[in-house]
Design a protein around this motif. Structure first.
Motif, PDB file in Angstrom:
ATOM      1  N   ARG A  83      -6.456  -0.413  -1.101  1.00  0.00           N
ATOM      2  CA  ARG A  83      -6.460   0.592  -0.033  1.00  0.00           C
ATOM      3  C   ARG A  83      -5.851   1.909  -0.527  1.00  0.00           C
ATOM      4  O   ARG A  83      -6.364   2.988  -0.217  1.00  0.00           O
ATOM      5  CB  ARG A  83      -5.711   0.076   1.187  1.00  0.00           C
ATOM      6  CG  ARG A  83      -6.494  -0.964   1.987  1.00  0.00           C
ATOM      7  CD  ARG A  83      -5.842  -1.270   3.325  1.00  0.00           C
ATOM      8  NE  ARG A  83      -4.512  -1.841   3.205  1.00  0.00           N
ATOM      9  CZ  ARG A  83      -4.242  -3.144   3.149  1.00  0.00           C
ATOM     10  NH1 ARG A  83      -5.221  -4.026   3.210  1.00  0.00           N
ATOM     11  NH2 ARG A  83      -3.002  -3.567   3.039  1.00  0.00           N
ATOM     12  N   ALA A  84      -4.772   1.830  -1.296  1.00  0.00           N
ATOM     13  CA  ALA A  84      -4.133   3.052  -1.816  1.00  0.00           C
ATOM     14  C   ALA A  84      -5.058   3.782  -2.786  1.00  0.00           C
ATOM     15  O   ALA A  84      -5.130   5.011  -2.766  1.00  0.00           O
ATOM     16  CB  ALA A  84      -2.803   2.709  -2.489  1.00  0.00           C
ATOM     17  N   TRP A  95       2.285   1.914  -3.606  1.00  0.00           N
ATOM     18  CA  TRP A  95       1.239   2.458  -4.474  1.00  0.00           C
ATOM     19  C   TRP A  95       0.854   3.865  -4.032  1.00  0.00           C
ATOM     20  O   TRP A  95       0.647   4.751  -4.860  1.00  0.00           O
ATOM     21  CB  TRP A  95       0.025   1.544  -4.493  1.00  0.00           C
ATOM     22  CG  TRP A  95       0.203   0.352  -5.369  1.00  0.00           C
ATOM     23  CD1 TRP A  95       0.379  -0.942  -4.967  1.00  0.00           C
ATOM     24  CD2 TRP A  95       0.230   0.333  -6.799  1.00  0.00           C
ATOM     25  NE1 TRP A  95       0.514  -1.760  -6.068  1.00  0.00           N
ATOM     26  CE2 TRP A  95       0.422  -1.008  -7.201  1.00  0.00           C
ATOM     27  CE3 TRP A  95       0.110   1.310  -7.783  1.00  0.00           C
ATOM     28  CZ2 TRP A  95       0.496  -1.379  -8.542  1.00  0.00           C
ATOM     29  CZ3 TRP A  95       0.188   0.931  -9.116  1.00  0.00           C
ATOM     30  CH2 TRP A  95       0.381  -0.391  -9.491  1.00  0.00           C
ATOM     31  N   GLU A 104       0.837  -1.193   0.000  1.00  0.00           N
ATOM     32  CA  GLU A 104       0.000   0.000   0.000  1.00  0.00           C
ATOM     33  C   GLU A 104       0.877   1.250   0.000  1.00  0.00           C
ATOM     34  O   GLU A 104       0.568   2.238  -0.678  1.00  0.00           O
ATOM     35  CB  GLU A 104      -0.910   0.010   1.229  1.00  0.00           C
ATOM     36  CG  GLU A 104      -1.755   1.255   1.338  1.00  0.00           C
ATOM     37  CD  GLU A 104      -2.616   1.296   2.593  1.00  0.00           C
ATOM     38  OE1 GLU A 104      -3.254   2.339   2.809  1.00  0.00           O
ATOM     39  OE2 GLU A 104      -2.661   0.306   3.341  1.00  0.00           O
ATOM     40  N   GLY A 128      -3.343  -4.109  -0.740  1.00  0.00           N
ATOM     41  CA  GLY A 128      -2.600  -2.864  -0.587  1.00  0.00           C
ATOM     42  C   GLY A 128      -2.925  -1.868  -1.687  1.00  0.00           C
ATOM     43  O   GLY A 128      -3.089  -0.675  -1.434  1.00  0.00           O
TER      44      GLY A 128
END
Length: 129
Positions: A110-111, A82, A79, A107
């Protein structure tokens, strides 16, 4: 095909400024749709050859024109990686994303949610199944 260390060093010196300029040029045009992915490859680092990711973002405008906006070597599952990549796009002026197409790595998802609030994320498995 094999290249000598000297040839590789010479090519790197020649192309490093071009790559740096590309990865830092202002992003002023509107690309409302993004396709993001990572390509994993082996790289030589300090005598070892670990697997690294090449993060890639392609922008698509309303007319269907697409362009590679940037790339970055990083940990493709992270995450943080990114997030750093998406922040660099915004720092260069990128804005206005409506849809982000990606794979479903946690990840990455979420980013996307953090850096492109309001954009609709869609994963490739939802498109191709």
């Amino acid at each position: 095909m094999a290249f000598s260390k000297t040839t590789v060093s010479s090519l790197r010196e020649k192309f490093a400024p071009v790559v740096t300029a590309f990865c830092n040029h202002p992003l002023e045009k509107a690309y409302h749709y993004l396709i993001v992915d990572a390509i994993c490859t082996k790289v030589r680092e300090r005598g070892a050859v670990p697997s690294r990711g090449l993060l890639l973002v392609i922008g698509v405008n309303g007319d269907g024109f697409h362009k590679i906006l940037s790339f970055m070597a990083a940990d493709p599952e992270s995450e943080g990686s990114w997030g750093e990549f998406f922040s660099s796009l915004k720092d260069r002026g990128y804005k206005g994303v409506d849809l982000v197409v990606s794979d479903a790595h946690k990840g990455l998802m979420r980013a996307i949610g953090k850096h492109f609030q309001g954009a609709a994320p869609i994963t490739r498995d939802r498109i191709f199944t």
